[in-house]
Motif scaffolding. Structure first.
Motif, PDB file in Angstrom:
ATOM      1  N   UNK A 111       0.865  -1.177   0.000  1.00  0.00           N
ATOM      2  CA  UNK A 111       0.000   0.000   0.000  1.00  0.00           C
ATOM      3  C   UNK A 111       0.906   1.231   0.000  1.00  0.00           C
ATOM      4  N   UNK A 112       0.666   2.150  -0.910  1.00  0.00           N
ATOM      5  CA  UNK A 112       1.501   3.341  -0.989  1.00  0.00           C
ATOM      6  C   UNK A 112       0.731   4.638  -0.752  1.00  0.00           C
ATOM      7  N   UNK A 113      -0.576   4.634  -0.933  1.00  0.00           N
ATOM      8  CA  UNK A 113      -1.351   5.870  -0.829  1.00  0.00           C
ATOM      9  C   UNK A 113      -1.886   6.075   0.581  1.00  0.00           C
ATOM     10  N   UNK A 114      -1.778   7.297   1.048  1.00  0.00           N
ATOM     11  CA  UNK A 114      -2.244   7.640   2.394  1.00  0.00           C
ATOM     12  C   UNK A 114      -3.735   7.337   2.550  1.00  0.00           C
ATOM     13  N   UNK A 115      -4.513   7.573   1.517  1.00  0.00           N
ATOM     14  CA  UNK A 115      -5.958   7.326   1.589  1.00  0.00           C
ATOM     15  C   UNK A 115      -6.252   5.857   1.889  1.00  0.00           C
ATOM     16  N   UNK A 116      -5.430   4.946   1.367  1.00  0.00           N
ATOM     17  CA  UNK A 116      -5.631   3.525   1.641  1.00  0.00           C
ATOM     18  C   UNK A 116      -5.299   3.182   3.095  1.00  0.00           C
ATOM     19  N   UNK A 117      -4.271   3.854   3.662  1.00  0.00           N
ATOM     20  CA  UNK A 117      -3.959   3.653   5.074  1.00  0.00           C
ATOM     21  C   UNK A 117      -5.106   4.163   5.947  1.00  0.00           C
ATOM     22  N   UNK A 118      -5.651   5.318   5.604  1.00  0.00           N
ATOM     23  CA  UNK A 118      -6.766   5.876   6.360  1.00  0.00           C
ATOM     24  C   UNK A 118      -8.005   4.995   6.243  1.00  0.00           C
ATOM     25  N   UNK A 119      -8.237   4.425   5.074  1.00  0.00           N
ATOM     26  CA  UNK A 119      -9.378   3.531   4.888  1.00  0.00           C
ATOM     27  C   UNK A 119      -9.214   2.280   5.748  1.00  0.00           C
ATOM     28  N   UNK A 120      -7.992   1.767   5.838  1.00  0.00           N
ATOM     29  CA  UNK A 120      -7.744   0.575   6.657  1.00  0.00           C
ATOM     30  C   UNK A 120      -8.039   0.850   8.123  1.00  0.00           C
ATOM     31  N   UNK A 121      -7.866   2.090   8.540  1.00  0.00           N
ATOM     32  CA  UNK A 121      -8.125   2.454   9.929  1.00  0.00           C
ATOM     33  C   UNK A 121      -9.605   2.318  10.288  1.00  0.00           C
ATOM     34  N   UNK A 122     -10.470   2.305   9.298  1.00  0.00           N
ATOM     35  CA  UNK A 122     -11.904   2.132   9.550  1.00  0.00           C
ATOM     36  C   UNK A 122     -12.293   0.660   9.621  1.00  0.00           C
ATOM     37  N   UNK A 123     -11.356  -0.225   9.347  1.00  0.00           N
ATOM     38  CA  UNK A 123     -11.653  -1.654   9.300  1.00  0.00           C
ATOM     39  C   UNK A 123     -11.489  -2.350  10.641  1.00  0.00           C
ATOM     40  N   UNK A 124     -11.292  -3.647  10.556  1.00  0.00           N
ATOM     41  CA  UNK A 124     -11.138  -4.500  11.730  1.00  0.00           C
ATOM     42  C   UNK A 124      -9.784  -4.242  12.381  1.00  0.00           C
ATOM     43  N   UNK A 125      -9.745  -4.206  13.714  1.00  0.00           N
ATOM     44  CA  UNK A 125      -8.535  -3.886  14.465  1.00  0.00           C
ATOM     45  C   UNK A 125      -8.253  -5.021  15.434  1.00  0.00           C
ATOM     46  N   UNK A 126      -7.032  -5.585  15.372  1.00  0.00           N
ATOM     47  CA  UNK A 126      -6.628  -6.647  16.298  1.00  0.00           C
ATOM     48  C   UNK A 126      -5.310  -6.209  16.932  1.00  0.00           C
ATOM     49  N   UNK A 127      -5.338  -5.945  18.238  1.00  0.00           N
ATOM     50  CA  UNK A 127      -4.154  -5.451  18.951  1.00  0.00           C
ATOM     51  C   UNK A 127      -3.391  -6.610  19.579  1.00  0.00           C
ATOM     52  N   UNK A 128      -2.095  -6.543  19.486  1.00  0.00           N
ATOM     53  CA  UNK A 128      -1.185  -7.492  20.116  1.00  0.00           C
ATOM     54  C   UNK A 128      -0.087  -6.684  20.807  1.00  0.00           C
ATOM     55  N   UNK A 129       0.701  -7.305  21.698  1.00  0.00           N
ATOM     56  CA  UNK A 129       1.719  -6.523  22.412  1.00  0.00           C
ATOM     57  C   UNK A 129       2.739  -5.824  21.507  1.00  0.00           C
ATOM     58  N   UNK A 130       3.083  -6.426  20.374  1.00  0.00           N
ATOM     59  CA  UNK A 130       4.110  -5.841  19.510  1.00  0.00           C
ATOM     60  C   UNK A 130       3.584  -4.987  18.379  1.00  0.00           C
ATOM     61  N   UNK A 131       2.289  -5.109  18.074  1.00  0.00           N
ATOM     62  CA  UNK A 131       1.738  -4.391  16.925  1.00  0.00           C
ATOM     63  C   UNK A 131       0.216  -4.369  16.990  1.00  0.00           C
ATOM     64  N   UNK A 132      -0.371  -3.576  16.110  1.00  0.00           N
ATOM     65  CA  UNK A 132      -1.817  -3.574  15.891  1.00  0.00           C
ATOM     66  C   UNK A 132      -2.022  -3.926  14.425  1.00  0.00           C
ATOM     67  N   UNK A 133      -2.883  -4.891  14.143  1.00  0.00           N
ATOM     68  CA  UNK A 133      -3.212  -5.269  12.778  1.00  0.00           C
ATOM     69  C   UNK A 133      -4.544  -4.647  12.401  1.00  0.00           C
ATOM     70  N   UNK A 134      -4.567  -3.949  11.272  1.00  0.00           N
ATOM     71  CA  UNK A 134      -5.808  -3.419  10.712  1.00  0.00           C
ATOM     72  C   UNK A 134      -6.099  -4.190   9.434  1.00  0.00           C
ATOM     73  N   UNK A 135      -7.350  -4.582   9.243  1.00  0.00           N
ATOM     74  CA  UNK A 135      -7.742  -5.301   8.025  1.00  0.00           C
ATOM     75  C   UNK A 135      -9.012  -4.664   7.487  1.00  0.00           C
ATOM     76  N   UNK A 136      -9.002  -4.322   6.198  1.00  0.00           N
ATOM     77  CA  UNK A 136     -10.133  -3.646   5.566  1.00  0.00           C
ATOM     78  C   UNK A 136     -10.302  -4.180   4.148  1.00  0.00           C
ATOM     79  N   UNK A 137     -11.529  -4.546   3.745  1.00  0.00           N
ATOM     80  CA  UNK A 137     -11.738  -4.969   2.347  1.00  0.00           C
ATOM     81  C   UNK A 137     -11.324  -3.857   1.381  1.00  0.00           C
TER      82      UNK A 137
END
Length: 126
Positions: A8-34
């Motif tokens: 992913x290179x575009x900022x808009x795609x990163x922002x869109x992913x932030x609206x998706x599913x969020x799974x937090x772990x001690x070392x990172x947070x995973x965002x997943x968005x269709x």
């Protein structure tokens, strides 16, 4: 063999992913968005809060390797996957990060995200 995910290179795609599913772990947070049929894609974010450039780049290299190994097999089809580095991520063993990513991808595939954090009211921010 499965197709390798794109970046992913575009900022808009990163922002869109932030609206998706969020799974937090001690070392990172995973965002997943269709992503409307764009295939498996990934992005990595590590802020300056984590450390200096050497530390941040090391963390990004580790995340990149984890994603290259696991996304083709475990990633969600036609989704954007964004890893956000957390403070404890650089000290964690690589094998432990791999287990946590495997677990996070399984939770995301099951649709089990963590609840969203509430932002403080505008006047109470630091």
């Amino acid at each position: 063999m499965t197709e390798s995910p794109s970046v992913i290179t575009k900022r808009a795609d990163f922002l869109a992913a932030n609206r998706g599913l969020r799974v937090a772990r001690p070392g990172f947070v995973l965002l997943a968005q269709p992503n409307d049929g764009k295939g498996k894609r990934y992005g990595i974010t590590v802020t300056k809060k984590i450390g200096n450039a050497v530390v941040r780049n090391r963390m990004k290299r580790r995340f990149r390797e984890l994603l290259r190994a696991q996304l083709p097999v475990r990633g969600l089809p036609d989704h954007d996957h964004v890893l956000i580095g957390r403070d404890g991520g650089i000290e964690r063993a690589f094998a432990r990060l791999a287990e946590e990513l495997d677990d996070a991808l399984a939770r995301a595939a099951a649709g089990k995200g963590d609840p969203r954090r509430r932002r403080p009211a505008r006047g109470n921010r630091r």
